[in-house]
Design a protein around this motif. Structure first.
Motif, PDB file in Angstrom:
ATOM      1  N   ALA A  91       0.828  -1.208   0.000  1.00 12.93           N
ATOM      2  CA  ALA A  91       0.000   0.000   0.000  1.00 12.93           C
ATOM      3  C   ALA A  91       0.860   1.255   0.000  1.00 12.93           C
ATOM      4  O   ALA A  91       0.540   2.255  -0.671  1.00 12.93           O
ATOM      5  N   LYS A  92       1.954   1.202   0.729  1.00 12.42           N
ATOM      6  CA  LYS A  92       2.861   2.352   0.774  1.00 12.42           C
ATOM      7  C   LYS A  92       3.443   2.650  -0.599  1.00 12.42           C
ATOM      8  O   LYS A  92       3.455   3.797  -1.064  1.00 12.42           O
ATOM      9  N   TRP A  93       3.903   1.598  -1.303  1.00 11.71           N
ATOM     10  CA  TRP A  93       4.497   1.782  -2.624  1.00 11.71           C
ATOM     11  C   TRP A  93       3.433   2.164  -3.666  1.00 11.71           C
ATOM     12  O   TRP A  93       3.728   2.909  -4.599  1.00 11.71           O
ATOM     13  N   ARG A  94       2.227   1.657  -3.522  1.00 12.98           N
ATOM     14  CA  ARG A  94       1.161   2.046  -4.448  1.00 12.98           C
ATOM     15  C   ARG A  94       0.853   3.543  -4.326  1.00 12.98           C
ATOM     16  O   ARG A  94       0.701   4.241  -5.325  1.00 12.98           O
ATOM     17  N   THR A  95       0.794   4.035  -3.096  1.00 17.65           N
ATOM     18  CA  THR A  95       0.538   5.462  -2.877  1.00 17.65           C
ATOM     19  C   THR A  95       1.674   6.318  -3.433  1.00 17.65           C
ATOM     20  O   THR A  95       1.446   7.335  -4.099  1.00 17.65           O
ATOM     21  N   GLN A  96       2.907   5.877  -3.177  1.00 20.29           N
ATOM     22  CA  GLN A  96       4.070   6.611  -3.681  1.00 20.29           C
ATOM     23  C   GLN A  96       4.097   6.608  -5.208  1.00 20.29           C
ATOM     24  O   GLN A  96       4.427   7.606  -5.844  1.00 20.29           O
ATOM     25  N   CYS A  97       3.735   5.467  -5.791  1.00 24.44           N
ATOM     26  CA  CYS A  97       3.721   5.350  -7.248  1.00 24.44           C
ATOM     27  C   CYS A  97       2.684   6.299  -7.851  1.00 24.44           C
ATOM     28  O   CYS A  97       2.952   7.004  -8.830  1.00 24.44           O
ATOM     29  N   ARG A  98       1.499   6.329  -7.309  1.00 27.31           N
ATOM     30  CA  ARG A  98       0.452   7.240  -7.809  1.00 27.31           C
ATOM     31  C   ARG A  98       0.912   8.692  -7.713  1.00 27.31           C
ATOM     32  O   ARG A  98       0.686   9.488  -8.629  1.00 27.31           O
ATOM     33  N   GLN A  99       1.565   9.023  -6.603  1.00 31.27           N
ATOM     34  CA  GLN A  99       2.026  10.391  -6.410  1.00 31.27           C
ATOM     35  C   GLN A  99       3.070  10.771  -7.458  1.00 31.27           C
ATOM     36  O   GLN A  99       2.996  11.853  -8.060  1.00 31.27           O
ATOM     37  N   LYS A 101       8.806  -2.620 -21.371  1.00 30.06           N
ATOM     38  CA  LYS A 101       7.998  -2.153 -20.244  1.00 30.06           C
ATOM     39  C   LYS A 101       6.499  -2.292 -20.516  1.00 30.06           C
ATOM     40  O   LYS A 101       5.670  -1.832 -19.734  1.00 30.06           O
ATOM     41  N   ARG A 102       6.165  -2.963 -21.592  1.00 27.77           N
ATOM     42  CA  ARG A 102       4.762  -3.087 -21.972  1.00 27.77           C
ATOM     43  C   ARG A 102       3.943  -3.799 -20.891  1.00 27.77           C
ATOM     44  O   ARG A 102       2.760  -3.494 -20.693  1.00 27.77           O
ATOM     45  N   HIS A 103       4.570  -4.736 -20.198  1.00 31.93           N
ATOM     46  CA  HIS A 103       3.822  -5.501 -19.193  1.00 31.93           C
ATOM     47  C   HIS A 103       3.316  -4.631 -18.044  1.00 31.93           C
ATOM     48  O   HIS A 103       2.331  -4.965 -17.384  1.00 31.93           O
ATOM     49  N   LEU A 104       4.002  -3.501 -17.796  1.00 28.48           N
ATOM     50  CA  LEU A 104       3.568  -2.629 -16.706  1.00 28.48           C
ATOM     51  C   LEU A 104       2.240  -1.952 -17.011  1.00 28.48           C
ATOM     52  O   LEU A 104       1.544  -1.502 -16.098  1.00 28.48           O
ATOM     53  N   PHE A 105       1.901  -1.874 -18.303  1.00 31.81           N
ATOM     54  CA  PHE A 105       0.680  -1.182 -18.719  1.00 31.81           C
ATOM     55  C   PHE A 105      -0.391  -2.164 -19.217  1.00 31.81           C
ATOM     56  O   PHE A 105      -1.311  -1.779 -19.913  1.00 31.81           O
ATOM     57  N   SER A 106      -0.217  -3.431 -18.829  1.00 34.75           N
ATOM     58  CA  SER A 106      -1.179  -4.449 -19.243  1.00 34.75           C
ATOM     59  C   SER A 106      -2.249  -4.703 -18.182  1.00 34.75           C
ATOM     60  O   SER A 106      -3.159  -5.499 -18.407  1.00 34.75           O
ATOM     61  N   LYS A 107      -2.108  -4.068 -17.012  1.00 35.57           N
ATOM     62  CA  LYS A 107      -3.116  -4.225 -15.964  1.00 35.57           C
ATOM     63  C   LYS A 107      -3.290  -2.894 -15.230  1.00 35.57           C
ATOM     64  O   LYS A 107      -2.453  -1.995 -15.333  1.00 35.57           O
ATOM     65  N   HIS A 108      -4.357  -2.800 -14.483  1.00 38.13           N
ATOM     66  CA  HIS A 108      -4.638  -1.571 -13.743  1.00 38.13           C
ATOM     67  C   HIS A 108      -3.632  -1.389 -12.604  1.00 38.13           C
ATOM     68  O   HIS A 108      -3.078  -2.357 -12.073  1.00 38.13           O
ATOM     69  N   HIS A 150      -1.252  -4.210  -9.453  1.00 34.47           N
ATOM     70  CA  HIS A 150       0.176  -4.523  -9.524  1.00 34.47           C
ATOM     71  C   HIS A 150       0.727  -4.983  -8.180  1.00 34.47           C
ATOM     72  O   HIS A 150       0.116  -4.768  -7.122  1.00 34.47           O
ATOM     73  N   SER A 151       1.904  -5.575  -8.245  1.00 30.06           N
ATOM     74  CA  SER A 151       2.609  -6.019  -7.049  1.00 30.06           C
ATOM     75  C   SER A 151       3.538  -4.914  -6.551  1.00 30.06           C
ATOM     76  O   SER A 151       3.743  -3.898  -7.225  1.00 30.06           O
ATOM     77  N   THR A 152       4.127  -5.147  -5.387  1.00 29.49           N
ATOM     78  CA  THR A 152       5.055  -4.163  -4.816  1.00 29.49           C
ATOM     79  C   THR A 152       6.245  -3.928  -5.737  1.00 29.49           C
ATOM     80  O   THR A 152       6.677  -2.792  -5.944  1.00 29.49           O
ATOM     81  N   SER A 153       6.787  -4.993  -6.311  1.00 27.53           N
ATOM     82  CA  SER A 153       7.947  -4.848  -7.203  1.00 27.53           C
ATOM     83  C   SER A 153       7.594  -4.031  -8.438  1.00 27.53           C
ATOM     84  O   SER A 153       8.421  -3.256  -8.941  1.00 27.53           O
ATOM     85  N   ALA A 154       6.366  -4.168  -8.941  1.00 26.24           N
ATOM     86  CA  ALA A 154       5.938  -3.382 -10.096  1.00 26.24           C
ATOM     87  C   ALA A 154       5.834  -1.902  -9.740  1.00 26.24           C
ATOM     88  O   ALA A 154       6.221  -1.031 -10.521  1.00 26.24           O
ATOM     89  N   TYR A 155       5.302  -1.595  -8.537  1.00 23.54           N
ATOM     90  CA  TYR A 155       5.220  -0.199  -8.095  1.00 23.54           C
ATOM     91  C   TYR A 155       6.621   0.401  -7.992  1.00 23.54           C
ATOM     92  O   TYR A 155       6.855   1.542  -8.415  1.00 23.54           O
ATOM     93  N   MET A 156       7.538  -0.357  -7.471  1.00 19.96           N
ATOM     94  CA  MET A 156       8.917   0.122  -7.340  1.00 19.96           C
ATOM     95  C   MET A 156       9.527   0.384  -8.718  1.00 19.96           C
ATOM     96  O   MET A 156      10.235   1.373  -8.928  1.00 19.96           O
ATOM     97  N   GLN A 157       9.224  -0.506  -9.670  1.00 19.03           N
ATOM     98  CA  GLN A 157       9.749  -0.333 -11.026  1.00 19.03           C
ATOM     99  C   GLN A 157       9.137   0.893 -11.691  1.00 19.03           C
ATOM    100  O   GLN A 157       9.833   1.647 -12.380  1.00 19.03           O
ATOM    101  N   LEU A 158       7.853   1.126 -11.509  1.00 19.99           N
ATOM    102  CA  LEU A 158       7.201   2.301 -12.083  1.00 19.99           C
ATOM    103  C   LEU A 158       7.796   3.585 -11.508  1.00 19.99           C
ATOM    104  O   LEU A 158       8.050   4.553 -12.251  1.00 19.99           O
ATOM    105  N   CYS A 159       8.051   3.602 -10.223  1.00 18.48           N
ATOM    106  CA  CYS A 159       8.660   4.783  -9.609  1.00 18.48           C
ATOM    107  C   CYS A 159      10.078   5.020 -10.139  1.00 18.48           C
ATOM    108  O   CYS A 159      10.494   6.164 -10.339  1.00 18.48           O
ATOM    109  N   ARG A 160      10.779   3.959 -10.370  1.00 24.02           N
ATOM    110  CA  ARG A 160      12.159   4.067 -10.827  1.00 24.02           C
ATOM    111  C   ARG A 160      12.264   4.439 -12.301  1.00 24.02           C
ATOM    112  O   ARG A 160      13.180   5.166 -12.706  1.00 24.02           O
TER     113      ARG A 160
END
Length: 230
Positions: free
Chosen positions: A12-20, A57-64, A68-78
Protein backbone atom coordinates in the motif's frame (compact mmCIF):
# COMPACT_ATOMS: atom_id res chain seq x y z
CA UNK A 1 -0.48 -13.68 10.51
CA UNK A 2 1.82 -10.71 11.10
CA UNK A 3 3.91 -11.23 7.94
CA UNK A 4 1.03 -10.93 5.40
CA UNK A 5 -0.15 -7.74 7.16
CA UNK A 6 3.32 -6.22 6.96
CA UNK A 7 3.51 -7.17 3.27
CA UNK A 8 0.14 -5.55 2.60
CA UNK A 9 1.21 -2.38 4.34
CA UNK A 10 4.41 -2.28 2.29
CA UNK A 11 2.45 -2.76 -0.94
CA UNK A 12 0.00 0.00 0.00
CA UNK A 13 2.86 2.35 0.77
CA UNK A 14 4.50 1.78 -2.62
CA UNK A 15 1.16 2.05 -4.45
CA UNK A 16 0.54 5.46 -2.88
CA UNK A 17 4.07 6.61 -3.68
CA UNK A 18 3.72 5.35 -7.25
CA UNK A 19 0.45 7.24 -7.81
CA UNK A 20 2.03 10.39 -6.41
CA UNK A 21 5.08 10.19 -8.68
CA UNK A 22 2.99 9.45 -11.78
CA UNK A 23 0.69 12.36 -10.95
CA UNK A 24 3.66 14.70 -10.56
CA UNK A 25 5.14 13.42 -13.84
CA UNK A 26 1.90 14.13 -15.74
CA UNK A 27 1.79 17.63 -14.22
CA UNK A 28 5.41 18.44 -15.10
CA UNK A 29 5.31 16.85 -18.56
CA UNK A 30 1.87 17.93 -19.81
CA UNK A 31 0.73 20.59 -17.38
CA UNK A 32 -2.33 18.47 -16.60
CA UNK A 33 -3.37 18.13 -12.99
CA UNK A 34 -4.50 14.62 -12.09
CA UNK A 35 -5.25 13.50 -8.56
CA UNK A 36 -2.95 10.64 -7.52
CA UNK A 37 -5.97 8.46 -6.79
CA UNK A 38 -7.21 9.04 -10.36
CA UNK A 39 -3.98 8.12 -12.15
CA UNK A 40 -4.48 5.19 -14.54
CA UNK A 41 -2.06 3.00 -16.44
CA UNK A 42 -4.79 1.77 -18.80
CA UNK A 43 -6.35 5.03 -19.93
CA UNK A 44 -9.79 5.54 -21.42
CA UNK A 45 -11.14 7.76 -24.19
CA UNK A 46 -12.04 10.46 -21.64
CA UNK A 47 -8.55 10.68 -20.13
CA UNK A 48 -6.52 13.70 -21.34
CA UNK A 49 -3.26 11.76 -21.28
CA UNK A 50 -1.81 8.49 -22.47
CA UNK A 51 1.40 6.54 -21.97
CA UNK A 52 4.22 5.71 -24.35
CA UNK A 53 6.74 3.10 -23.28
CA UNK A 54 9.59 0.95 -24.44
CA UNK A 55 8.63 -2.56 -25.59
CA UNK A 56 10.21 -4.24 -22.56
CA UNK A 57 8.00 -2.15 -20.24
CA UNK A 58 4.76 -3.09 -21.97
CA UNK A 59 3.82 -5.50 -19.19
CA UNK A 60 3.57 -2.63 -16.71
CA UNK A 61 0.68 -1.18 -18.72
CA UNK A 62 -1.18 -4.45 -19.24
CA UNK A 63 -3.12 -4.23 -15.96
CA UNK A 64 -4.64 -1.57 -13.74
CA UNK A 65 -2.47 0.20 -11.23
CA UNK A 66 -4.32 -1.25 -8.25
CA UNK A 67 -3.61 -4.80 -9.46
CA UNK A 68 0.18 -4.52 -9.52
CA UNK A 69 2.61 -6.02 -7.05
CA UNK A 70 5.05 -4.16 -4.82
CA UNK A 71 7.95 -4.85 -7.20
CA UNK A 72 5.94 -3.38 -10.10
CA UNK A 73 5.22 -0.20 -8.10
CA UNK A 74 8.92 0.12 -7.34
CA UNK A 75 9.75 -0.33 -11.03
CA UNK A 76 7.20 2.30 -12.08
CA UNK A 77 8.66 4.78 -9.61
CA UNK A 78 12.16 4.07 -10.83
CA UNK A 79 11.46 4.11 -14.59
CA UNK A 80 9.00 7.00 -14.95
CA UNK A 81 10.39 9.49 -17.45
CA UNK A 82 13.17 7.08 -18.41
CA UNK A 83 11.57 4.08 -20.10
CA UNK A 84 8.02 5.47 -20.27
CA UNK A 85 6.35 8.87 -20.17
CA UNK A 86 2.99 10.57 -20.34
CA UNK A 87 1.83 12.17 -23.61
CA UNK A 88 -1.16 14.26 -24.49
CA UNK A 89 -4.05 12.05 -25.63
CA UNK A 90 -4.49 14.10 -28.84
CA UNK A 91 -0.78 13.91 -29.57
CA UNK A 92 -0.81 10.15 -29.01
CA UNK A 93 -3.77 9.74 -31.38
CA UNK A 94 -2.11 11.85 -34.08
CA UNK A 95 1.11 9.88 -33.68
CA UNK A 96 -0.74 6.59 -34.17
CA UNK A 97 -2.45 7.96 -37.27
CA UNK A 98 0.91 9.11 -38.67
CA UNK A 99 2.41 5.67 -38.09
CA UNK A 100 -0.49 3.98 -39.89
CA UNK A 101 -0.28 6.42 -42.83
CA UNK A 102 3.50 6.16 -43.07
CA UNK A 103 3.98 9.91 -42.53
CA UNK A 104 7.32 11.01 -44.01
CA UNK A 105 7.89 13.33 -41.07
CA UNK A 106 8.84 10.31 -38.97
CA UNK A 107 11.96 9.91 -41.06
CA UNK A 108 13.16 13.38 -39.99
CA UNK A 109 15.28 13.81 -36.86
CA UNK A 110 12.96 13.93 -33.87
CA UNK A 111 13.72 13.76 -30.19
CA UNK A 112 10.20 12.93 -29.03
CA UNK A 113 9.85 9.92 -26.76
CA UNK A 114 7.31 8.27 -29.04
CA UNK A 115 9.63 8.41 -32.06
CA UNK A 116 12.46 7.01 -29.97
CA UNK A 117 10.20 4.10 -29.09
CA UNK A 118 9.39 3.51 -32.76
CA UNK A 119 13.06 3.54 -33.63
CA UNK A 120 13.90 1.17 -30.80
CA UNK A 121 11.11 -1.18 -31.86
CA UNK A 122 12.43 -1.14 -35.44
CA UNK A 123 15.93 -1.82 -34.18
CA UNK A 124 14.62 -4.61 -31.96
CA UNK A 125 12.84 -6.15 -34.95
CA UNK A 126 16.02 -5.97 -37.02
CA UNK A 127 18.09 -7.54 -34.26
CA UNK A 128 15.49 -10.26 -33.77
CA UNK A 129 15.59 -11.08 -37.47
CA UNK A 130 19.38 -11.17 -37.43
CA UNK A 131 19.36 -13.35 -34.33
CA UNK A 132 16.99 -15.80 -36.03
CA UNK A 133 19.29 -15.94 -39.06
CA UNK A 134 22.29 -16.70 -36.86
CA UNK A 135 20.24 -19.29 -34.94
CA UNK A 136 19.25 -21.02 -38.21
CA UNK A 137 22.87 -20.98 -39.32
CA UNK A 138 24.00 -22.43 -36.00
CA UNK A 139 21.40 -25.19 -36.30
CA UNK A 140 22.57 -26.06 -39.82
CA UNK A 141 26.21 -26.11 -38.73
CA UNK A 142 25.28 -28.25 -35.75
CA UNK A 143 23.49 -30.71 -38.03
CA UNK A 144 26.49 -30.77 -40.40
CA UNK A 145 28.76 -31.41 -37.42
CA UNK A 146 26.46 -34.22 -36.33
CA UNK A 147 26.63 -35.83 -39.78
CA UNK A 148 30.42 -35.50 -39.81
CA UNK A 149 30.72 -37.07 -36.36
CA UNK A 150 28.47 -39.93 -37.45
CA UNK A 151 30.64 -40.52 -40.52
CA UNK A 152 33.80 -40.46 -38.39
CA UNK A 153 32.25 -43.04 -36.06
CA UNK A 154 31.43 -45.27 -39.02
CA UNK A 155 34.98 -44.94 -40.38
CA UNK A 156 36.45 -45.74 -36.97
CA UNK A 157 34.23 -48.82 -36.73
CA UNK A 158 35.31 -49.95 -40.21
CA UNK A 159 38.96 -49.37 -39.28
CA UNK A 160 38.59 -51.45 -36.13
CA UNK A 161 36.97 -54.25 -38.13
CA UNK A 162 39.83 -54.14 -40.66
CA UNK A 163 42.40 -54.29 -37.86
CA UNK A 164 40.67 -57.33 -36.38
CA UNK A 165 40.60 -59.07 -39.77
CA UNK A 166 44.30 -58.28 -40.33
CA UNK A 167 45.14 -59.77 -36.93
CA UNK A 168 43.19 -62.93 -37.78
CA UNK A 169 44.94 -63.19 -41.15
CA UNK A 170 48.35 -62.84 -39.48
CA UNK A 171 47.42 -65.64 -37.10
CA UNK A 172 46.38 -67.84 -40.02
CA UNK A 173 49.59 -66.99 -41.90
CA UNK A 174 51.64 -68.02 -38.88
CA UNK A 175 49.76 -71.32 -38.72
CA UNK A 176 50.35 -71.94 -42.42
CA UNK A 177 54.02 -71.05 -42.00
CA UNK A 178 54.39 -73.62 -39.22
CA UNK A 179 52.60 -76.21 -41.36
CA UNK A 180 54.84 -75.43 -44.33
CA UNK A 181 57.94 -75.74 -42.15
CA UNK A 182 56.76 -79.15 -40.95
CA UNK A 183 56.19 -80.40 -44.51
CA UNK A 184 59.54 -78.95 -45.55
CA UNK A 185 61.36 -80.93 -42.90
CA UNK A 186 59.35 -84.05 -43.79
CA UNK A 187 60.20 -83.58 -47.44
CA UNK A 188 63.90 -83.19 -46.66
CA UNK A 189 63.87 -86.37 -44.63
CA UNK A 190 61.97 -88.18 -47.37
CA UNK A 191 64.43 -86.96 -49.98
CA UNK A 192 67.33 -88.15 -47.82
CA UNK A 193 65.77 -91.60 -47.55
CA UNK A 194 65.15 -91.71 -51.30
CA UNK A 195 68.74 -90.71 -52.00
CA UNK A 196 70.02 -93.45 -49.75
CA UNK A 197 67.71 -95.96 -51.41
CA UNK A 198 68.86 -94.76 -54.84
CA UNK A 199 72.53 -95.19 -53.85
CA UNK A 200 71.76 -98.69 -52.62
CA UNK A 201 70.06 -99.56 -55.88
CA UNK A 202 73.00 -98.17 -57.82
CA UNK A 203 75.34 -100.29 -55.74
CA UNK A 204 73.22 -103.35 -56.28
CA UNK A 205 73.10 -102.58 -59.98
CA UNK A 206 76.89 -102.36 -60.15
CA UNK A 207 77.26 -105.62 -58.25
CA UNK A 208 74.59 -107.41 -60.25
CA UNK A 209 77.03 -109.06 -62.69
CA UNK A 210 78.93 -110.59 -59.79
CA UNK A 211 75.72 -111.87 -58.33
CA UNK A 212 74.86 -113.41 -61.63
CA UNK A 213 78.18 -115.23 -61.54
CA UNK A 214 77.03 -117.09 -58.42
CA UNK A 215 78.32 -115.33 -55.34
CA UNK A 216 75.20 -116.48 -53.52
CA UNK A 217 72.08 -115.24 -51.90
CA UNK A 218 73.79 -114.67 -48.55
CA UNK A 219 75.59 -111.60 -49.84
CA UNK A 220 72.38 -110.19 -51.32
CA UNK A 221 70.49 -110.70 -48.07
CA UNK A 222 73.32 -109.06 -46.15
CA UNK A 223 73.40 -106.02 -48.41
CA UNK A 224 69.64 -105.58 -48.40
CA UNK A 225 69.53 -105.92 -44.61
CA UNK A 226 72.31 -103.38 -44.17
CA UNK A 227 70.56 -100.98 -46.55
CA UNK A 228 67.30 -101.24 -44.67
CA UNK A 229 68.99 -100.69 -41.32
CA UNK A 230 70.78 -97.64 -42.56
Amino acid sequence: MALPRVANLERAKWRTQCRQQLSEHIQSKLGISIEPSQVRLITGVDDPYNWTFLPEKRHLFSKHLSKHSTSAYMQLCREVGASFEAVNADTSARHIAQVKQGDASLSQPDTSFAVKIERLEAENSRLTSELNQWRDRAIKESESKGYAEEEVDQLQSALQTARTEIQQMRHEINNWALTAEFFKKSTIQSCKGLNEAFLLLEKLKSELPALCNGQGLDWINSEVTNGMMS
